[in-house]
Design a protein around this motif. Structure first.
Motif, PDB file in Angstrom:
ATOM      1  N   TYR A 190       1.319  -1.068  -0.275  1.00 51.25           N
ATOM      2  CA  TYR A 190       0.064  -0.226   0.252  1.00 51.25           C
ATOM      3  C   TYR A 190       0.255   1.273  -0.053  1.00 51.25           C
ATOM      4  CZ  TYR A 190       0.752   0.252   4.966  1.00 51.25           C
ATOM      5  OH  TYR A 190       1.427   0.045   6.355  1.00 51.25           O
ATOM      6  N   ALA A 194       0.128   4.211  -2.523  1.00 54.50           N
ATOM      7  CA  ALA A 194       0.171   5.690  -2.326  1.00 54.50           C
ATOM      8  C   ALA A 194       0.308   6.371  -3.349  1.00 54.50           C
ATOM      9  CB  ALA A 194       0.001   5.586  -0.897  1.00 54.50           C
ATOM     10  N   ASP A 198       0.250   9.101  -5.667  1.00 55.09           N
ATOM     11  CA  ASP A 198       0.672  10.463  -5.854  1.00 55.09           C
ATOM     12  C   ASP A 198       1.269  11.438  -6.807  1.00 55.09           C
ATOM     13  OD1 ASP A 198      -0.857  10.859  -3.828  1.00 55.09           O
ATOM     14  OD2 ASP A 198       0.424  10.177  -2.207  1.00 55.09           O
TER      15      ASP A 198
END
Lengths: 297, 437
Positions: A190, A194, A198
């Protein structure tokens, strides 16, 4: 001061008795030989086997020996530069193997061959490859016009250490790769997801996520393979025996040479003490580095 | 529960102390009899030795069949069993020192003459002139006895002897337009360029500059030809830190330019291979390489054996390498000497000398084996003729270190790290300090 009760004293004695076997082994097989080496370093063995006290003469002789600077430089190069290359190569291999691609398992197995191969076999293979008359390396460099003539990589004082280092790096880098890879697999997915959301690219992910997380593991690994490198004897002995003219000798080779070839036990013990002090620093650093564990919440 | 804990703890401690005691006794504790041997009994056992069998160590496999044969005959004649062991050459020195320190030497061993003085001083070996018959003593050549003697006593029995000279490939010389085989090192250096063509993998010379023992094997004949030596006349200082020594090393450095470029990691076997495979046009050794060609049924008629090349003053010396049989101070020395006397006969050791291409150092071998004096026997006859000019390495206590110091200096000069003068000065200082020790 509070006086211990009889029960507590008995508990302590029993606890001590439990560790006693290990303590005896530790004292008999580790502490006693180390003290014996310290003791021997102040003595010189005569040809008739008598030990004469010579004070710090063995240490003075060590620092007066014209080959000593070379021994220290070689040891430094072998350990620090060797470890740096092993880690870099290991990291590169780990990054490749972290990706999903066809034949990944086979690639991993192939990558492990140098580490799994007995040192005697790999040294034999590399000696043949380095041979100036019929080795692949020399021939390749001549055919590609990189070299004008044949070079004896193992038999030249300028190249022998590098030639042996290459063999050692080749053999140990897969071990580093496996270690780094196992740390990389422990990084939760994860975090990368993430980062991708981004807009972080591969390079940014490596630089800002992977590298900081594996740094602690890299430090520990570096210290561990540094200690191994410091004590490496087999590869150098089988490839060059520390020669020519001690050009590929590190401290361990000098210890062996003086203890077993020249029978200078006291002098050899003095080199061992210096080596022991250097290694102790490594050991302390290693133990301290174990505290920097990364935790994921 | 606590009682169980206490019992376990005590049992562990007793077991630990027991095992450590057993380890420190250094003996197997299989039988009660073993345990009950007192210290005085052990001493007696060592002093008298085991009179039914002795142990003899040889190096490598050379002559093993004949050794086995001799051991069987020896047992038939004397009832004494000879237990044969074979060690690798490379491990032998370290192994025997380790065994000797623990008092576990074999009764006799084949080794190198450079060990003689060290082992004598350490008390490991015994003098053998009183243990062997005067017939055998007188059978050895004078040169052989000299090499094995310390202060007039024979401390080792001369064994295999190799006399080394120059070997040339006459075809290669002819191809290069060299009409006459060179007679001096200077002359050879002038011809060396013509014999060298790296593009075809052909070189003038095969040499060693790295391996401690073999570097000196190759360099000493040049050093001697230039009238220098390892030690001075009384053995108190080096004998090479002078103009002659520098000139000799400069010659070796110059020769390296025309040598097979593997000299940094080569040993004497590599130089031999380079000559027998005709990569090198010449080298300095014995005829073992030619013997291998002969055994393989290959042509070796292109090889010419000559005396070593001469220096500027005409001096020339062949390198004599004397291997020896040592008798250890185990209590079995008389039996060991008896065995060696039995072994040193033409029908046993003589056959190995012949097979291996060594030069006999016993008169009886020449008398009973015509092959050694036969002029057509190119393997041995030319080298046997060189015995009068043979010179041997010194037998000194710190020889291993002296050899390493000299070889390292030679190597540094050949590799261009030091000039010949710097290398000789450095080696000279180091050898002097070793000799003072």
């Amino acid at each position: 001061m509070k006086k211990s009760s009889r029960k507590e004293v008995r508990e302590k004695i029993i606890n001590l008795a439990y560790v006693m076997p290990m303590l005896i082994i530790f004292l008999a097989f580790i502490i006693y030989p180390i003290l014996q080496i310290f003791y021997m370093s102040f003595f010189e063995r005569t040809v008739s086997g008598e030990m004469n006290f010579v004070g710090i003469k063995n240490f003075c002789d060590l620092f007066k020996n014209p080959d000593t600077p070379r021994m220290f430089i070689n040891t430094f190069v072998w350990v620090f530069i060797g470890v740096a290359f092993k880690l870099l190569l290991g990291l590169g291999m780990a990054l490749v193997l972290y990706e999903k691609f066809l034949g990944k398992k086979m690639m991993t197995a192939i990558m492990l061959i140098p580490y799994a191969m007995p040192a005697a076999v790999s040294c034999m293979i590399w000696r043949l490859m380095y041979n100036p008359m019929f080795g692949h390396i020399s021939q390749f460099l001549i055919d590609t016009h990189i070299l004008d003539g044949r070079i004896d990589f193992l038999g030249n004082t300028k190249t022998s250490l590098i030639a042996v280092m290459i063999v050692n790096i080749w053999a140990v880098a897969p071990f580093c790769a496996l270690n780094i890879l196992s740390t990389m697999y422990s990084i939760p997915n994860y975090i990368y997801e993430a980062a991708r959301i981004d807009g972080a690219g591969k390079w940014r992910q490596f630089w800002d996520i992977t590298l900081p997380i594996i740094t602690s593991s890299l430090k520990t690994l570096g210290l561990l393979i540094g200690i191994w490198a410091f004590n490496t004897f087999d590869v150098i002995f089988m490839m060059t025996q520390g020669g020519p003219a001690n050009s590929s000798s590190i401290m361990v080779n000098f210890i062996y040479q003086n203890a077993f070839q020249f029978n200078n036990r006291g002098y050899s013990a003095a080199i061992s003490i210096v080596s022991f002090i250097v290694l102790s620093i490594f050991a302390i650093l290693y133990v301290n580095s174990k505290g920097d564990d990364t935790r994921y919440e | 529960m606590r009682k169980i804990k206490t019992f376990l703890t005590l049992s562990l401690c007793v077991a630990m102390v027991g095992s450590l005691t057993a380890c420190s006794s250094g003996k197997d504790s299989n039988t009660e009899d073993d345990i009950n041997i007192s210290e005085s009994d052990k001493c007696v056992d060592e002093k008298i030795g085991n009179s039914n069998s002795i142990t003899y160590v040889t190096l490598g496999d050379t002559g093993m069949e004949h050794l086995k044969d001799a051991a069987i005959k020896f047992k038939e004649e004397t009832g004494i069993e000879v237990k044969l062991e074979s060690w690798a050459y490379s491990d032998a020195y370290q192994k025997i020192l380790t065994l000797a320190e623990g008092g576990n030497m074999p009764d006799a061993m084949y080794g190198f003459s450079s060990w003689t003085q060290q082992f004598k001083e350490a008390g490991y070996t015994v003098a053998i002139d009183k243990l062997i018959s005067s017939e055998l003593y007188n059978d050895f050549s004078e040169a052989a006895r000299d090499v094995c003697s310390v202060n007039g006593e024979l401390w080792a029995m001369p064994s295999y002897m190799s006399i080394r000279g120059m070997l040339f490939n006459k075809n290669r010389l002819e191809e290069a337009g060299i009409q006459q085989i060179p007679d001096t090192w200077e002359g050879f250096l002038k011809d060396a360029e013509k014999l060298t063509d790296p593009s075809t993998g052909k070189y003038a010379y095969a040499m060693v500059a790295g391996h401690p023992k073999n570097t000196l094997d190759c360099f000493l004949p040049i050093l001697w030809a230039y009238d220098a030596d390892v030690l001075n006349a009384d053995g108190t200082a080096n004998g090479f830190d002078n103009e002659n020594g520098i000139a000799a090393l400069q010659m070796y450095v110059d020769l390296a330019k025309y040598a097979v470029p593997d000299y940094g990691q080569a040993d004497i076997n590599s130089t031999q291979n380079n000559f027998t495979t005709q990569i090198a046009a010449s080298y300095f050794h014995n005829a073992q390489g030619l013997a291998a060609l002969k055994d393989a049924g290959e042509d070796y008629s292109w090889a010419v054996i000559t005396e070593p090349l001469a220096g500027p003053s005409g001096s020339r010396y062949a390198l004599g390498v004397m291997d020896v049989d040592l008798v250890f101070n185990t209590g079995n020395q008389e039996l060991a000497a008896k065995w060696l006397e039995f072994w040193h006969q033409p029908e046993y050791q003589g056959k190995v000398v012949d097979q291996s291409g060594w030069v006999p150092n016993q008169k009886s071998y020449f008398e009973s084996m015509p092959i050694f004096t036969d002029e057509s026997n190119v393997m041995i006859a030319p080298f046997a003729k060189m015995e009068p000019i043979a010179k041997f390495k010194p037998s000194i206590i710190c020889w291993e270190e002296v050899q390493k110091v000299m070889a390292d200096a030679i190597t540094k000069a050949v590799m261009g790290e030091l000039s010949a003068e710097e290398a000789i000065n450095l080696a000279g200082e180091q050898v002097d300090s070793l000799l003072m020790k």
